[in-house]
Design a protein around this motif. Sequence first.
Motif, PDB file in Angstrom:
ATOM      1  N   ASN A 404       0.984  -1.294   0.030  1.00  0.00           N
ATOM      2  CA  ASN A 404       0.138   0.063  -0.048  1.00  0.00           C
ATOM      3  C   ASN A 404       0.843   1.438   0.121  1.00  0.00           C
ATOM      4  OD1 ASN A 404      -1.723   2.368   1.981  1.00  0.00           O
ATOM      5  ND2 ASN A 404      -2.992   1.143   0.475  1.00  0.00           N
ATOM      6  N   ARG A 405       1.800   1.379   0.907  1.00  0.00           N
ATOM      7  CA  ARG A 405       2.560   2.491   1.026  1.00  0.00           C
ATOM      8  C   ARG A 405       3.896   2.709   0.213  1.00  0.00           C
ATOM      9  NH1 ARG A 405      -1.164   3.340   4.527  1.00  0.00           N
ATOM     10  NH2 ARG A 405      -0.699   4.171   6.387  1.00  0.00           N
ATOM     11  N   LEU A 406       4.348   1.435  -0.399  1.00  0.00           N
ATOM     12  CA  LEU A 406       5.602   1.511  -1.203  1.00  0.00           C
ATOM     13  C   LEU A 406       5.155   0.677  -2.566  1.00  0.00           C
ATOM     14  CD1 LEU A 406       8.392   0.866   1.493  1.00  0.00           C
ATOM     15  CD2 LEU A 406       7.682   3.054   0.511  1.00  0.00           C
ATOM     16  N   PRO A 407       4.291   1.003  -3.303  1.00  0.00           N
ATOM     17  CA  PRO A 407       3.889   0.184  -4.308  1.00  0.00           C
ATOM     18  C   PRO A 407       5.027   0.012  -5.334  1.00  0.00           C
ATOM     19  CG  PRO A 407       2.841   2.359  -4.608  1.00  0.00           C
ATOM     20  CD  PRO A 407       3.527   2.085  -3.321  1.00  0.00           C
ATOM     21  N   GLY A 408       5.850   1.136  -5.606  1.00  0.00           N
ATOM     22  CA  GLY A 408       6.971   0.698  -6.624  1.00  0.00           C
ATOM     23  C   GLY A 408       8.189   0.349  -6.048  1.00  0.00           C
ATOM     24  N   ALA A 409       8.372  -0.229  -4.873  1.00  0.00           N
ATOM     25  CA  ALA A 409       9.422  -0.695  -4.617  1.00  0.00           C
ATOM     26  C   ALA A 409      10.050  -2.039  -5.184  1.00  0.00           C
ATOM     27  CB  ALA A 409       9.336  -1.200  -2.951  1.00  0.00           C
ATOM     28  N   HIS A 410      11.345  -2.181  -5.320  1.00  0.00           N
ATOM     29  CA  HIS A 410      11.513  -3.426  -6.006  1.00  0.00           C
ATOM     30  C   HIS A 410      11.559  -4.862  -5.093  1.00  0.00           C
ATOM     31  CE1 HIS A 410      13.933  -6.027  -8.572  1.00  0.00           C
ATOM     32  NE2 HIS A 410      14.992  -6.434  -7.638  1.00  0.00           N
ATOM     33  N   ARG A 411      10.752  -5.669  -5.979  1.00  0.00           N
ATOM     34  CA  ARG A 411      10.354  -7.182  -5.611  1.00  0.00           C
ATOM     35  C   ARG A 411      10.770  -8.129  -6.414  1.00  0.00           C
ATOM     36  NH1 ARG A 411       6.459  -3.176  -4.251  1.00  0.00           N
ATOM     37  NH2 ARG A 411       5.309  -3.416  -2.103  1.00  0.00           N
ATOM     38  N   PRO A 412      12.009  -8.828  -6.035  1.00  0.00           N
ATOM     39  CA  PRO A 412      12.390  -9.799  -6.659  1.00  0.00           C
ATOM     40  C   PRO A 412      11.588 -10.946  -6.835  1.00  0.00           C
ATOM     41  CG  PRO A 412      14.158  -9.161  -5.057  1.00  0.00           C
ATOM     42  CD  PRO A 412      12.790  -8.310  -4.861  1.00  0.00           C
ATOM     43  N   ARG A 473       0.240   5.633  17.826  1.00  0.00           N
ATOM     44  CA  ARG A 473      -0.827   5.660  16.607  1.00  0.00           C
ATOM     45  C   ARG A 473      -0.917   4.439  15.646  1.00  0.00           C
ATOM     46  NH1 ARG A 473      -2.095   7.351  11.677  1.00  0.00           N
ATOM     47  NH2 ARG A 473      -4.421   8.257  11.540  1.00  0.00           N
ATOM     48  N   ALA A 474       0.416   4.327  15.250  1.00  0.00           N
ATOM     49  CA  ALA A 474       0.444   3.299  14.216  1.00  0.00           C
ATOM     50  C   ALA A 474       0.306   1.816  14.812  1.00  0.00           C
ATOM     51  CB  ALA A 474       1.708   3.198  13.441  1.00  0.00           C
ATOM     52  N   ALA A 475       0.497   1.671  15.985  1.00  0.00           N
ATOM     53  CA  ALA A 475       0.111   0.513  16.791  1.00  0.00           C
ATOM     54  C   ALA A 475      -0.758   0.550  17.536  1.00  0.00           C
ATOM     55  CB  ALA A 475       1.492   0.122  17.601  1.00  0.00           C
ATOM     56  N   VAL A 513     -13.682 -12.724  10.851  1.00  0.00           N
ATOM     57  CA  VAL A 513     -14.225 -11.392  10.878  1.00  0.00           C
ATOM     58  C   VAL A 513     -13.269 -10.623  11.656  1.00  0.00           C
ATOM     59  CG1 VAL A 513     -16.212  -9.792  11.620  1.00  0.00           C
ATOM     60  CG2 VAL A 513     -16.613 -12.182  10.381  1.00  0.00           C
ATOM     61  N   PHE A 514     -12.926 -10.823  13.050  1.00  0.00           N
ATOM     62  CA  PHE A 514     -12.061 -10.152  13.665  1.00  0.00           C
ATOM     63  C   PHE A 514     -10.891  -9.686  13.007  1.00  0.00           C
ATOM     64  CE2 PHE A 514      -8.988  -9.918  17.151  1.00  0.00           C
ATOM     65  CZ  PHE A 514      -9.580  -8.797  17.705  1.00  0.00           C
ATOM     66  N   SER A 515     -10.215 -10.623  12.275  1.00  0.00           N
ATOM     67  CA  SER A 515      -8.968 -10.564  11.800  1.00  0.00           C
ATOM     68  C   SER A 515      -8.914  -9.679  10.645  1.00  0.00           C
ATOM     69  CB  SER A 515      -8.478 -11.934  11.231  1.00  0.00           C
ATOM     70  OG  SER A 515      -8.240 -13.059  12.301  1.00  0.00           O
ATOM     71  N   LEU A 516      -9.956  -9.867   9.840  1.00  0.00           N
ATOM     72  CA  LEU A 516     -10.241  -8.901   8.667  1.00  0.00           C
ATOM     73  C   LEU A 516     -10.528  -7.331   9.315  1.00  0.00           C
ATOM     74  CD1 LEU A 516     -12.265 -10.679   6.384  1.00  0.00           C
ATOM     75  CD2 LEU A 516     -10.074 -10.413   6.294  1.00  0.00           C
ATOM     76  N   VAL A 517     -11.079  -6.958  10.317  1.00  0.00           N
ATOM     77  CA  VAL A 517     -11.002  -5.713  10.726  1.00  0.00           C
ATOM     78  C   VAL A 517      -9.857  -5.165  11.555  1.00  0.00           C
ATOM     79  CG1 VAL A 517     -12.172  -4.342  12.954  1.00  0.00           C
ATOM     80  CG2 VAL A 517     -13.430  -5.967  11.889  1.00  0.00           C
ATOM     81  N   ILE A 518      -9.207  -6.073  12.357  1.00  0.00           N
ATOM     82  CA  ILE A 518      -7.609  -5.805  12.591  1.00  0.00           C
ATOM     83  C   ILE A 518      -6.983  -5.544  11.505  1.00  0.00           C
ATOM     84  CG2 ILE A 518      -5.636  -6.445  14.002  1.00  0.00           C
ATOM     85  CD1 ILE A 518      -8.005  -5.691  15.718  1.00  0.00           C
ATOM     86  N   SER A 524      -4.640   1.017   7.727  1.00  0.00           N
ATOM     87  CA  SER A 524      -5.021   2.535   7.929  1.00  0.00           C
ATOM     88  C   SER A 524      -4.321   3.323   8.713  1.00  0.00           C
ATOM     89  CB  SER A 524      -6.601   2.512   8.149  1.00  0.00           C
ATOM     90  OG  SER A 524      -6.591   2.305   9.473  1.00  0.00           O
ATOM     91  N   VAL A 525      -3.639   2.778   9.842  1.00  0.00           N
ATOM     92  CA  VAL A 525      -2.892   3.705  10.553  1.00  0.00           C
ATOM     93  C   VAL A 525      -1.358   3.460  10.537  1.00  0.00           C
ATOM     94  CG1 VAL A 525      -4.982   3.783  12.321  1.00  0.00           C
ATOM     95  CG2 VAL A 525      -3.147   1.974  12.625  1.00  0.00           C
TER      96      VAL A 525
END
Length: 550
Positions: A404-412, A473-475, A513-518, A524-525
């Motif tokens: 999501n954040r680094l879509p252009g990063a190199h991925r071997p 905030r991120a955690a 369901v709980f896993s997908l919410v988390i 998002s954060v």
Amino acid sequence: MAISAAQPSAQQSRPGLKRDIGFVGLIWASEGSIIGSGWLFGAQGALATAGPAAIISWVIGGVAITILALTHAELGGMYPVSGGTARFPHYAFGGAAGASFGWFSWLQAATVAPIEVLAMITYGQHYSFGKHWLVTKNGQHVLTGSGIVVAVVLMAVITAINFLSIRLLARTNSVATWWKVGIPLLTIFVLAIAQFHGSNFTAADGFNPYGAKGILSAVSTSGIIFAMLGFEQADQLAGESSNPKRDIPRAVIGSIVIGAIIYILLQVVFLAALPADQVKGTWATAAFTTLTGPFAQVATLASLGWLATILYLDAIISPGGTGLIYITGSSRVSYGLSRNGYVPSVFERTNSRGVPWVGLIAAFIIGCVCFLPFPSWRSLVGLITSASVLMYAGAPLSLGVFRNRLPGAHRPYRLPGANWMSPLAFVVANLLILWSGWDTDWKLGIAILIGYVILIGNRVFKMNPITPQLDLRAAQWLPVYLVGMGLIVYLSDFGPLKHPWFPLWWDMLAVAVFSLVIYFWALSVALPAERIQSMIDQVVVPEEADLRQA
């Protein structure tokens, strides 16, 4: 007040880690961890828990671990840093989440060596000199005083070998792994030809006497997931790989495919080779459940004394090799945790051979301590399994953030369908935690609390000059995740309640369901792209520079 979590400690000793491991060394590091004591006990435990339907349990376990392995393959190729499984969540979510998953990773790695030593001693009862190392208490074989002394000596030997250079260690493990893979294959071949009773698949109380719950419980509680742990060792050694971007993904995926095939075949031949008097009554109480050296004793019952002799020898080599590589992995995890500022900077010190020796000593001490509260193989296996899958849960979360954040990063290696594979992998990890049951998961909760005490102490007493940002905030999702999973397990059909709030199947739906919410809350954060890239540049780039200088 806070500085970068990734800045290397000023106290780090040179020359640092060595980039000396090739593809064979990496895949054999993972395969050597996968083929350990689990193959010596897993088929017996799964058969007792699920009956012949345990074959289905092994397939489910193999699929689950493969899904988790695929997320690790992309991450390991992107960011080949030592102790990677402990560090990916740090880059995605910052200090608080990184410290938590780092502790889960280290806890899992440091406790595998002692359980492998316990397996060696358990099979050692076959020899006259080993009869006094264990005594039976409450149906389990636990260490005596002399047994604890032998266990400590074996831990010391495994630790001492790790003081060799990483190149010599990889070669030593590669030789042991050829043996470790060859002997199960030999066992499969010989038992399938010499002693295959097709009627055993419907003997005792039937093929699937305990239904779906038996099949699913066997995945987590009988040693199936424990047996397949270890694919991440290639990630842990990524900082010492000679060509990590090419070799890490191949090693991770290849090792789990080989391991899953071997374990499924072992379950089939173990079931089919049992004599009729070993499968009378019910699968949960039949005579085979009392065997202390399952495959070796089955070989003896089948008049294959030469195979039994080899298997008793393998009971030393196979667990010993797994313990060897996990001691290696735990020292690399603590090395990575120190570089991120979570534990004292002394863990970054390396000797002239490039070995992080402080981490080795710490793993040795903790391993020896484990023999006191967990003096038998089965008393320790549940804790390791639940800690491992909780550690694995950090990888799909991190992969989702990086996509999501680094879509252009190199991925071997680019995981196909990562947008749905990542949340699926997170759901799978949490289902494995559910199937472990409350009796296991509450002990994991205590271990988590101990870890937080250690991590807070490191920060309060400033034992590392790096003060990582907590990034609370991120955690923010993390405490909700840990507490929520605990509540669901407690209230589920795998919990202690006679009338669970979540009956079978509904509990799995609740976890999904709980896993997908988390998962989507965490994405998002997560940290912004600029912060993630900054931390990666300050650690991954310098460690890859070591490769060019090697």
